[in-house]
Design a protein around this motif. Structure first.
Motif, PDB file in Angstrom:
ATOM      1  N   ALA A 213       0.826  -1.214   0.000  1.00  0.00           N
ATOM      2  CA  ALA A 213       0.000   0.000   0.000  1.00  0.00           C
ATOM      3  C   ALA A 213       0.860   1.265   0.000  1.00  0.00           C
ATOM      4  O   ALA A 213       0.632   2.200   0.773  1.00  0.00           O
ATOM      5  CB  ALA A 213      -0.970  -0.004   1.180  1.00  0.00           C
ATOM      6  N   ARG A 214       1.830   1.309  -0.879  1.00  0.00           N
ATOM      7  CA  ARG A 214       2.715   2.481  -0.952  1.00  0.00           C
ATOM      8  C   ARG A 214       1.941   3.760  -1.257  1.00  0.00           C
ATOM      9  O   ARG A 214       2.325   4.840  -0.813  1.00  0.00           O
ATOM     10  CB  ARG A 214       3.787   2.264  -2.017  1.00  0.00           C
ATOM     11  CG  ARG A 214       4.979   1.427  -1.546  1.00  0.00           C
ATOM     12  CD  ARG A 214       6.070   1.422  -2.601  1.00  0.00           C
ATOM     13  NE  ARG A 214       7.249   0.660  -2.184  1.00  0.00           N
ATOM     14  CZ  ARG A 214       8.270   1.177  -1.516  1.00  0.00           C
ATOM     15  NH1 ARG A 214       8.270   2.454  -1.190  1.00  0.00           N
ATOM     16  NH2 ARG A 214       9.305   0.420  -1.180  1.00  0.00           N
ATOM     17  N   ASP A 215       0.843   3.631  -2.009  1.00  0.00           N
ATOM     18  CA  ASP A 215       0.089   4.821  -2.374  1.00  0.00           C
ATOM     19  C   ASP A 215      -0.626   5.453  -1.177  1.00  0.00           C
ATOM     20  O   ASP A 215      -1.108   6.582  -1.258  1.00  0.00           O
ATOM     21  CB  ASP A 215      -0.921   4.496  -3.470  1.00  0.00           C
ATOM     22  CG  ASP A 215      -1.919   3.421  -3.061  1.00  0.00           C
ATOM     23  OD1 ASP A 215      -1.665   2.699  -2.077  1.00  0.00           O
ATOM     24  OD2 ASP A 215      -2.965   3.303  -3.721  1.00  0.00           O
ATOM     25  N   ALA A 216      -0.701   4.731  -0.059  1.00  0.00           N
ATOM     26  CA  ALA A 216      -1.376   5.267   1.130  1.00  0.00           C
ATOM     27  C   ALA A 216      -0.378   5.670   2.207  1.00  0.00           C
ATOM     28  O   ALA A 216      -0.760   5.977   3.338  1.00  0.00           O
ATOM     29  CB  ALA A 216      -2.339   4.207   1.693  1.00  0.00           C
ATOM     30  N   ARG A 217       0.916   5.717   1.884  1.00  0.00           N
ATOM     31  CA  ARG A 217       1.947   5.977   2.892  1.00  0.00           C
ATOM     32  C   ARG A 217       2.476   7.413   2.851  1.00  0.00           C
ATOM     33  O   ARG A 217       3.405   7.745   3.592  1.00  0.00           O
ATOM     34  CB  ARG A 217       3.107   4.991   2.717  1.00  0.00           C
ATOM     35  CG  ARG A 217       2.730   3.564   3.045  1.00  0.00           C
ATOM     36  CD  ARG A 217       3.882   2.597   2.828  1.00  0.00           C
ATOM     37  NE  ARG A 217       3.513   1.233   3.199  1.00  0.00           N
ATOM     38  CZ  ARG A 217       3.630   0.712   4.411  1.00  0.00           C
ATOM     39  NH1 ARG A 217       4.136   1.465   5.396  1.00  0.00           N
ATOM     40  NH2 ARG A 217       3.255  -0.520   4.660  1.00  0.00           N
ATOM     41  N   ALA A 218       1.921   8.238   1.981  1.00  0.00           N
ATOM     42  CA  ALA A 218       2.329   9.647   1.898  1.00  0.00           C
ATOM     43  C   ALA A 218       3.841   9.793   1.754  1.00  0.00           C
ATOM     44  O   ALA A 218       4.461  10.666   2.372  1.00  0.00           O
ATOM     45  CB  ALA A 218       1.831  10.412   3.130  1.00  0.00           C
ATOM     46  N   ILE A 268      -7.434   2.391   2.466  1.00  0.00           N
ATOM     47  CA  ILE A 268      -6.778   1.782   1.296  1.00  0.00           C
ATOM     48  C   ILE A 268      -7.857   1.244   0.366  1.00  0.00           C
ATOM     49  O   ILE A 268      -8.963   0.911   0.792  1.00  0.00           O
ATOM     50  CB  ILE A 268      -5.803   0.651   1.678  1.00  0.00           C
ATOM     51  CG1 ILE A 268      -6.525  -0.439   2.483  1.00  0.00           C
ATOM     52  CG2 ILE A 268      -4.614   1.190   2.440  1.00  0.00           C
ATOM     53  CD1 ILE A 268      -5.661  -1.665   2.757  1.00  0.00           C
ATOM     54  N   GLY A 269      -7.522   1.159  -0.922  1.00  0.00           N
ATOM     55  CA  GLY A 269      -8.464   0.657  -1.910  1.00  0.00           C
ATOM     56  C   GLY A 269      -8.513  -0.852  -1.951  1.00  0.00           C
ATOM     57  O   GLY A 269      -7.761  -1.545  -1.251  1.00  0.00           O
ATOM     58  N   PRO A 270      -9.385  -1.402  -2.792  1.00  0.00           N
ATOM     59  CA  PRO A 270      -9.550  -2.856  -2.877  1.00  0.00           C
ATOM     60  C   PRO A 270      -8.450  -3.509  -3.716  1.00  0.00           C
ATOM     61  O   PRO A 270      -7.626  -2.844  -4.340  1.00  0.00           O
ATOM     62  CB  PRO A 270     -10.908  -2.998  -3.575  1.00  0.00           C
ATOM     63  CG  PRO A 270     -10.982  -1.790  -4.461  1.00  0.00           C
ATOM     64  CD  PRO A 270     -10.313  -0.678  -3.685  1.00  0.00           C
ATOM     65  N   SER A 271      -8.469  -4.818  -3.736  1.00  0.00           N
ATOM     66  CA  SER A 271      -7.601  -5.607  -4.603  1.00  0.00           C
ATOM     67  C   SER A 271      -8.427  -6.060  -5.804  1.00  0.00           C
ATOM     68  O   SER A 271      -9.653  -6.190  -5.723  1.00  0.00           O
ATOM     69  CB  SER A 271      -7.053  -6.825  -3.865  1.00  0.00           C
ATOM     70  OG  SER A 271      -8.126  -7.650  -3.424  1.00  0.00           O
ATOM     71  N   ARG A 272      -7.754  -6.312  -6.928  1.00  0.00           N
ATOM     72  CA  ARG A 272      -8.451  -6.793  -8.131  1.00  0.00           C
ATOM     73  C   ARG A 272      -7.764  -8.055  -8.644  1.00  0.00           C
ATOM     74  O   ARG A 272      -6.561  -8.051  -8.890  1.00  0.00           O
ATOM     75  CB  ARG A 272      -8.467  -5.717  -9.220  1.00  0.00           C
ATOM     76  CG  ARG A 272      -9.332  -4.518  -8.876  1.00  0.00           C
ATOM     77  CD  ARG A 272      -9.462  -3.592 -10.087  1.00  0.00           C
ATOM     78  NE  ARG A 272      -8.166  -3.113 -10.544  1.00  0.00           N
ATOM     79  CZ  ARG A 272      -7.926  -2.691 -11.781  1.00  0.00           C
ATOM     80  NH1 ARG A 272      -8.881  -2.729 -12.700  1.00  0.00           N
ATOM     81  NH2 ARG A 272      -6.723  -2.246 -12.109  1.00  0.00           N
ATOM     82  N   TYR A 273      -8.550  -9.096  -8.765  1.00  0.00           N
ATOM     83  CA  TYR A 273      -8.073 -10.392  -9.248  1.00  0.00           C
ATOM     84  C   TYR A 273      -8.600 -10.576 -10.664  1.00  0.00           C
ATOM     85  O   TYR A 273      -9.782 -10.314 -10.929  1.00  0.00           O
ATOM     86  CB  TYR A 273      -8.591 -11.493  -8.336  1.00  0.00           C
ATOM     87  CG  TYR A 273      -7.893 -12.822  -8.462  1.00  0.00           C
ATOM     88  CD1 TYR A 273      -6.511 -12.925  -8.354  1.00  0.00           C
ATOM     89  CD2 TYR A 273      -8.619 -13.987  -8.665  1.00  0.00           C
ATOM     90  CE1 TYR A 273      -5.873 -14.141  -8.445  1.00  0.00           C
ATOM     91  CE2 TYR A 273      -7.985 -15.213  -8.744  1.00  0.00           C
ATOM     92  CZ  TYR A 273      -6.614 -15.289  -8.635  1.00  0.00           C
ATOM     93  OH  TYR A 273      -5.978 -16.509  -8.729  1.00  0.00           O
ATOM     94  N   ALA A 274      -7.745 -10.991 -11.582  1.00  0.00           N
ATOM     95  CA  ALA A 274      -8.131 -11.006 -12.993  1.00  0.00           C
ATOM     96  C   ALA A 274      -7.592 -12.231 -13.708  1.00  0.00           C
ATOM     97  O   ALA A 274      -6.604 -12.838 -13.289  1.00  0.00           O
ATOM     98  CB  ALA A 274      -7.618  -9.750 -13.680  1.00  0.00           C
ATOM     99  N   LEU A 275      -8.237 -12.573 -14.811  1.00  0.00           N
ATOM    100  CA  LEU A 275      -7.657 -13.501 -15.778  1.00  0.00           C
ATOM    101  C   LEU A 275      -6.997 -12.641 -16.851  1.00  0.00           C
ATOM    102  O   LEU A 275      -7.633 -11.752 -17.418  1.00  0.00           O
ATOM    103  CB  LEU A 275      -8.717 -14.389 -16.419  1.00  0.00           C
ATOM    104  CG  LEU A 275      -8.118 -15.358 -17.446  1.00  0.00           C
ATOM    105  CD1 LEU A 275      -7.578 -16.594 -16.741  1.00  0.00           C
ATOM    106  CD2 LEU A 275      -9.123 -15.739 -18.520  1.00  0.00           C
ATOM    107  N   ALA A 276      -5.729 -12.899 -17.129  1.00  0.00           N
ATOM    108  CA  ALA A 276      -4.978 -12.091 -18.092  1.00  0.00           C
ATOM    109  C   ALA A 276      -4.397 -12.964 -19.192  1.00  0.00           C
ATOM    110  O   ALA A 276      -4.221 -14.177 -19.029  1.00  0.00           O
ATOM    111  CB  ALA A 276      -3.861 -11.322 -17.381  1.00  0.00           C
ATOM    112  N   TRP A 277      -4.086 -12.327 -20.316  1.00  0.00           N
ATOM    113  CA  TRP A 277      -3.451 -13.005 -21.446  1.00  0.00           C
ATOM    114  C   TRP A 277      -2.655 -11.967 -22.225  1.00  0.00           C
ATOM    115  O   TRP A 277      -2.855 -10.768 -22.085  1.00  0.00           O
ATOM    116  CB  TRP A 277      -4.490 -13.678 -22.343  1.00  0.00           C
ATOM    117  CG  TRP A 277      -5.544 -12.740 -22.864  1.00  0.00           C
ATOM    118  CD1 TRP A 277      -5.543 -12.054 -24.050  1.00  0.00           C
ATOM    119  CD2 TRP A 277      -6.765 -12.357 -22.186  1.00  0.00           C
ATOM    120  NE1 TRP A 277      -6.676 -11.285 -24.166  1.00  0.00           N
ATOM    121  CE2 TRP A 277      -7.440 -11.451 -23.039  1.00  0.00           C
ATOM    122  CE3 TRP A 277      -7.344 -12.702 -20.954  1.00  0.00           C
ATOM    123  CZ2 TRP A 277      -8.660 -10.883 -22.699  1.00  0.00           C
ATOM    124  CZ3 TRP A 277      -8.557 -12.120 -20.615  1.00  0.00           C
ATOM    125  CH2 TRP A 277      -9.208 -11.232 -21.479  1.00  0.00           C
TER     126      TRP A 277
END
Length: 301
Positions: A213-218, A268-277
């Motif tokens: 969560a680096r984006d929330a560490r100021a 902090i924001g959520p996590s996103r799980y995806a199928l990628a190609w």
């Protein structure tokens, strides 16, 4: 003039036109010379004109035959290309699709549901699952080990990939049951800035930053207690008190075993799980079909 001409007749005509000799053309086509002559005459009757002039000096193209020859070659070449495309599609249908993952999809039977939907449409395809370390955030896509992969976003070099999100979940805090913060029902991320965190390997790049969560560490750098590259390592590091970590809600059961608990985190924001190609594989029928099965399964849940 009728256009209902068989490709076989065009192939016979082209052979004679190229050989300018019925016997040699018949040998090339594995036919008898009388049978070939009969088929050429039938084609000429169908087209209403003489294509080949036969006399004691040999065989020559008529003006009509010379006009037809390049078009006949184009038709035959197009048909051969079409037949090759069909064979390639058939081969693709019989092939193997390698599905990568670094964490089991879990999530109420997501993977079996996708597999069931996919194999119902493609029963002849072999689906192989490949488990990879958290060292590779692309789960085998980057180096071609896998065809599609269940991954966490963000991906490194994300312009190389396409994906469909299958789950968006809160990030929870995982910590030892005896940790002072475990007494709270909910935490602010600002309460965690001085805590040592378990981190993915540096090779995970942007994904390592996401789970820290680096984006929330100021701008404050995280304290790294240990690096982890799998669920078992994470659990052992938590129990040993080496640090705390963020975990997707759907993965919490993997590490919420004896001695470890999880808590909701604000800020902090959520996590996103995806199928990628890979973008370069978007034309592959099986990649498209698996992605569609995954998308349809996620929408139906």
């Amino acid at each position: 003039m009728t256009t209902d001409v068989h490709g076989r007749d065009l192939r016979y005509f082209v052979a004679v036109a190229e050989e300018l000799h019925f016997t040699r053309a018949a040998e090339r086509l594995y036919l008898s010379q009388p049978a070939l002559s009969k088929q050429i005459r039938a084609l000429e009757r169908q087209l209403g004109t003489e294509l080949l002039r036969r006399d004691r000096h040999g065989v020559a193209l008529t003006a009509a035959g010379a006009a037809l020859l390049p078009h006949a070659r184009q038709v035959l070449a197009a048909w051969e290309a079409g037949a090759a495309a069909v064979e390639a599609a058939k081969a693709a249908q019989r092939s193997t699709l390698v599905v990568g993952m670094s964490t089991s999809p879990g999530r109420g039977g997501l993977l079996p549901a996708v597999r069931s939907r996919f194999t119902a449409a493609h029963p002849e395809v072999t689906v192989r699952l490949r488990q990879l370390s958290w060292d590779d955030p692309t789960a085998g896509l980057a180096d071609g080990e896998t065809d599609v992969a269940f991954v966490w976003l963000p991906l490194p070099d994300e312009e190389r990939y396409a994906w469909t999100v299958v789950a968006e979940e809160p990030r929870l805090l995982a910590l030892p049951e005896g940790h002072p913060l475990a007494d709270r029902a909910e935490l602010d991320f600002s309460d965690l800035l001085d805590e040592p965190f378990l981190a993915l390997p540096e090779s995970a790049g942007r994904l390592r930053d996401h789970w820290l969560a680096r984006d929330a560490r100021a701008g404050r750098p995280p304290r790294i207690g240990a690096e982890i590259s799998g669920a078992e390592e994470t659990y052992e590091a938590l129990v040993a008190g080496l640090g705390i970590c963020l975990v997707a809600e759907g993965n919490a059961p993997l590490i919420s075993l004896g001695g470890v608990t999880t808590r909701p985190v604000r800020g902090i924001g959520p996590s996103r799980y995806a199928l990628a190609w890979r973008h370069e594989d978007e034309h592959r029928p099986l990649v498209r079909a698996y992605a569609e099965a995954c998308r349809a399964t996620a929408e139906a849940r």
